[in-house]
Design a protein around this motif. Structure first.
Motif, short mmCIF file in Angstrom:
data_model
loop_
_atom_site.label_atom_id
_atom_site.label_comp_id
_atom_site.label_asym_id
_atom_site.label_seq_id
_atom_site.Cartn_x
_atom_site.Cartn_y
_atom_site.Cartn_z
N GLU A 190 67.99 4.40 30.41
CA GLU A 190 68.83 4.28 31.60
C GLU A 190 69.59 5.56 31.90
OE1 GLU A 190 71.30 0.83 31.40
OE2 GLU A 190 69.61 -0.58 31.34
N VAL A 191 70.00 6.30 30.85
CA VAL A 191 70.63 7.60 31.08
C VAL A 191 69.66 8.53 31.80
CG1 VAL A 191 71.63 9.65 30.01
CG2 VAL A 191 72.20 7.39 29.12
N HIS A 192 68.41 8.56 31.31
CA HIS A 192 67.39 9.37 31.97
C HIS A 192 67.21 8.96 33.43
CE1 HIS A 192 65.17 12.06 29.15
NE2 HIS A 192 65.84 11.36 28.25
N ARG A 193 67.08 7.67 33.65
CA ARG A 193 66.82 7.18 35.00
C ARG A 193 67.97 7.54 35.94
NH1 ARG A 193 66.45 2.35 33.68
NH2 ARG A 193 64.31 2.59 32.92
N ALA A 194 69.19 7.35 35.48
CA ALA A 194 70.35 7.66 36.32
C ALA A 194 70.42 9.15 36.63
CB ALA A 194 71.63 7.20 35.62
N THR B 64 66.75 13.71 43.29
CA THR B 64 65.81 12.59 43.25
C THR B 64 64.98 12.69 42.00
OG1 THR B 64 64.15 13.84 44.50
CG2 THR B 64 65.67 12.47 45.77
N GLY B 65 64.37 11.58 41.62
CA GLY B 65 63.60 11.54 40.39
C GLY B 65 62.33 12.35 40.47
N PRO B 66 61.85 12.89 39.34
CA PRO B 66 60.64 13.67 39.29
C PRO B 66 59.40 12.78 39.31
CG PRO B 66 61.48 13.42 37.09
CD PRO B 66 62.45 12.71 38.01
N ASP B 67 58.28 13.37 39.69
CA ASP B 67 57.02 12.63 39.70
C ASP B 67 56.31 12.88 38.39
OD1 ASP B 67 54.79 11.26 40.40
OD2 ASP B 67 53.94 12.85 41.67
N LEU B 68 56.69 12.10 37.37
CA LEU B 68 56.10 12.26 36.04
C LEU B 68 55.25 11.04 35.71
CD1 LEU B 68 58.92 13.65 33.74
CD2 LEU B 68 56.91 14.85 34.56
N PRO B 69 54.22 11.25 34.88
CA PRO B 69 53.46 10.09 34.41
C PRO B 69 54.34 9.20 33.53
CG PRO B 69 52.30 12.17 33.97
CD PRO B 69 53.69 12.51 34.39
N GLY B 70 53.88 8.01 33.27
CA GLY B 70 54.55 7.13 32.32
C GLY B 70 55.70 6.40 32.91
N GLU C 15 67.91 11.28 36.67
CA GLU C 15 66.80 11.63 37.56
C GLU C 15 67.06 11.18 39.00
OE1 GLU C 15 63.66 9.79 35.40
OE2 GLU C 15 63.45 11.48 34.00
N GLU C 16 67.86 10.14 39.16
CA GLU C 16 68.21 9.65 40.50
C GLU C 16 69.46 10.33 41.06
OE1 GLU C 16 68.61 5.48 39.87
OE2 GLU C 16 66.44 5.12 39.84
N GLY C 17 70.06 11.24 40.29
CA GLY C 17 71.26 11.93 40.75
C GLY C 17 72.50 11.08 40.70
N HIS D 68 61.58 19.02 30.07
CA HIS D 68 62.83 19.31 29.36
C HIS D 68 63.78 19.91 30.38
CE1 HIS D 68 65.69 21.01 26.56
NE2 HIS D 68 65.04 20.51 25.54
N TRP D 69 64.93 19.25 30.60
CA TRP D 69 65.78 19.69 31.70
C TRP D 69 67.24 19.39 31.42
CZ3 TRP D 69 67.87 16.16 35.63
CH2 TRP D 69 67.65 14.80 35.34
N GLN D 70 68.07 19.83 32.35
CA GLN D 70 69.52 19.61 32.26
C GLN D 70 70.02 19.15 33.62
OE1 GLN D 70 72.47 22.96 31.80
NE2 GLN D 70 72.68 22.08 29.77
N TYR D 71 70.75 18.06 33.63
CA TYR D 71 71.33 17.52 34.85
C TYR D 71 72.63 18.27 35.13
CZ TYR D 71 73.34 13.93 37.98
OH TYR D 71 73.90 13.26 39.03
N ALA D 72 72.74 18.84 36.32
CA ALA D 72 73.85 19.74 36.63
C ALA D 72 75.21 19.07 36.45
CB ALA D 72 73.72 20.26 38.06
N GLU D 73 75.29 17.75 36.69
CA GLU D 73 76.57 17.06 36.58
C GLU D 73 76.98 16.78 35.13
OE1 GLU D 73 78.49 16.59 39.13
OE2 GLU D 73 76.99 17.44 40.49
N LEU D 74 76.05 16.91 34.20
CA LEU D 74 76.34 16.70 32.77
C LEU D 74 75.84 17.93 32.01
CD1 LEU D 74 75.28 12.95 32.38
CD2 LEU D 74 77.59 13.85 32.67
#
Length: 287
Positions: free
Chosen positions: A131-135, A281-287, A137-139, A13-19
């Motif tokens: 895709e929102v998550h992926r973007a 950069t993206g996190p190292d999560l399962p799934g 996580e990739e910054g 559970h997190w928050q992207y600093a740019e959003l």
């Protein structure tokens, strides 16, 4: 030889600093259940594996892959696994301001907007949530913001409406609102139901019935949810979990840990650590 272990639960559970007005949750839950609670903003979730059963005032949504779950602000709900293997999902929690700004920019809806459906099969919108998550996580702030707006506009166009203003005209609704204000102001030392009813000039049963009708849960359940919300804001500002627990009325940090984890989906320590990090950069999560 020991039997192979099954899939394990995990969550981020997190928050992207740019959003900053958007929270994100990606998780696999098997045994975890979310008790009745609500959110100040909106919820958009999609399941990628398994089934999630979402309990809402109108019934239970059995959400599988390709389903988008939409929950309006302050709508009480529960969640649990709908199949033994649980569910894997990605969820977005945008603030009310974000959704209403998008509605004003891209639709004819005005005022506080909401969604008339709680669960719809929409593989394209489901893919956009991922895709929102992926973007994020990739910054990639430009992509995350753009795809979020496309997804919200699509759902607003198909399922959006202006929410009616909540009024407290009836005596029961007024008593419920007054009771909520008392509980908010005395969160660390709340009165008993009988004392609260006496203070408001009503009976305990009448107050209990009015409160559940107005807020979808009894006062003690609402208070636990409100304590967790306030603790989240304190954790966001850097308050240590133990201090936040005492400040909102939990008996100790384990008491906060238990309720926070059940409602938010991750422990308060993990929640605060994610808030303190900057993601490029993206996190190292399962799934």
């Amino acid at each position: 030889m020991a039997a192979a272990s099954g899939p394990r639960e995990w969550a981020r559970h997190w928050q992207y600093a740019e959003l900053p007005d958007l929270d994100l949750l990606r998780a696999r839950y098997i045994r975890h259940t979310f008790p009745r609670h609500s959110h100040e903003g909106y919820v958009f979730g999609t399941i990628t594996q398994g089934v999630e059963d979402v309990g809402l005032p109108g019934g239970t949504v059995h959400a599988g892959p390709g389903t988008v779950v939409m929950i309006n602000p302050e709508v009480p709900h529960t969640a649990r696994a709908g199949v033994p293997e649980g569910w894997v999902y990605a969820t977005l929690y945008p603030s009310s301001q974000v959704i209403n700004d998008i509605a004003a920019d891209t639709t004819n809806l005005r005022g506080t907007v909401g969604f008339t459906e709680t669960g719809v099969v929409d593989p394209y919108a489901a893919r956009l949530i991922g895709e929102v998550h992926r973007a994020a996580e990739e910054g990639n702030a430009l992509a995350a913001d753009s795809v979020l707006r496309v997804m919200v506009t699509r759902l607003l166009t198909r399922h959006g409406s202006a929410l009616p203003a909540r009024t407290a005209g009836a005596a029961g609704a007024r008593d419920a609102a007054r009771a909520r204000a008392v509980l908010e102001s005395r969160m660390t030392e709340p009165p008993t139901l009988e004392a609260l009813a006496t203070e408001l000039g009503t009976s305990p049963f009448a107050l209990l019935r009015a409160f559940k009708k107005q807020y979808g849960m009894p006062p003690h359940t609402w208070l636990t949810d409100a304590r967790v919300r306030r603790a989240r804001r304190m954790l966001d500002s850097g308050t240590a979990p133990a201090a936040a627990a005492a400040a909102v009325g939990f008996t100790d940090q384990p008491h906060l840990n238990r309720h926070f984890t059940r409602i938010v989906g991750v422990p308060p320590g993990a929640y605060q650590r994610e808030r303190a990090r900057t993601y490029k950069t993206g996190p190292d999560l399962p799934g």
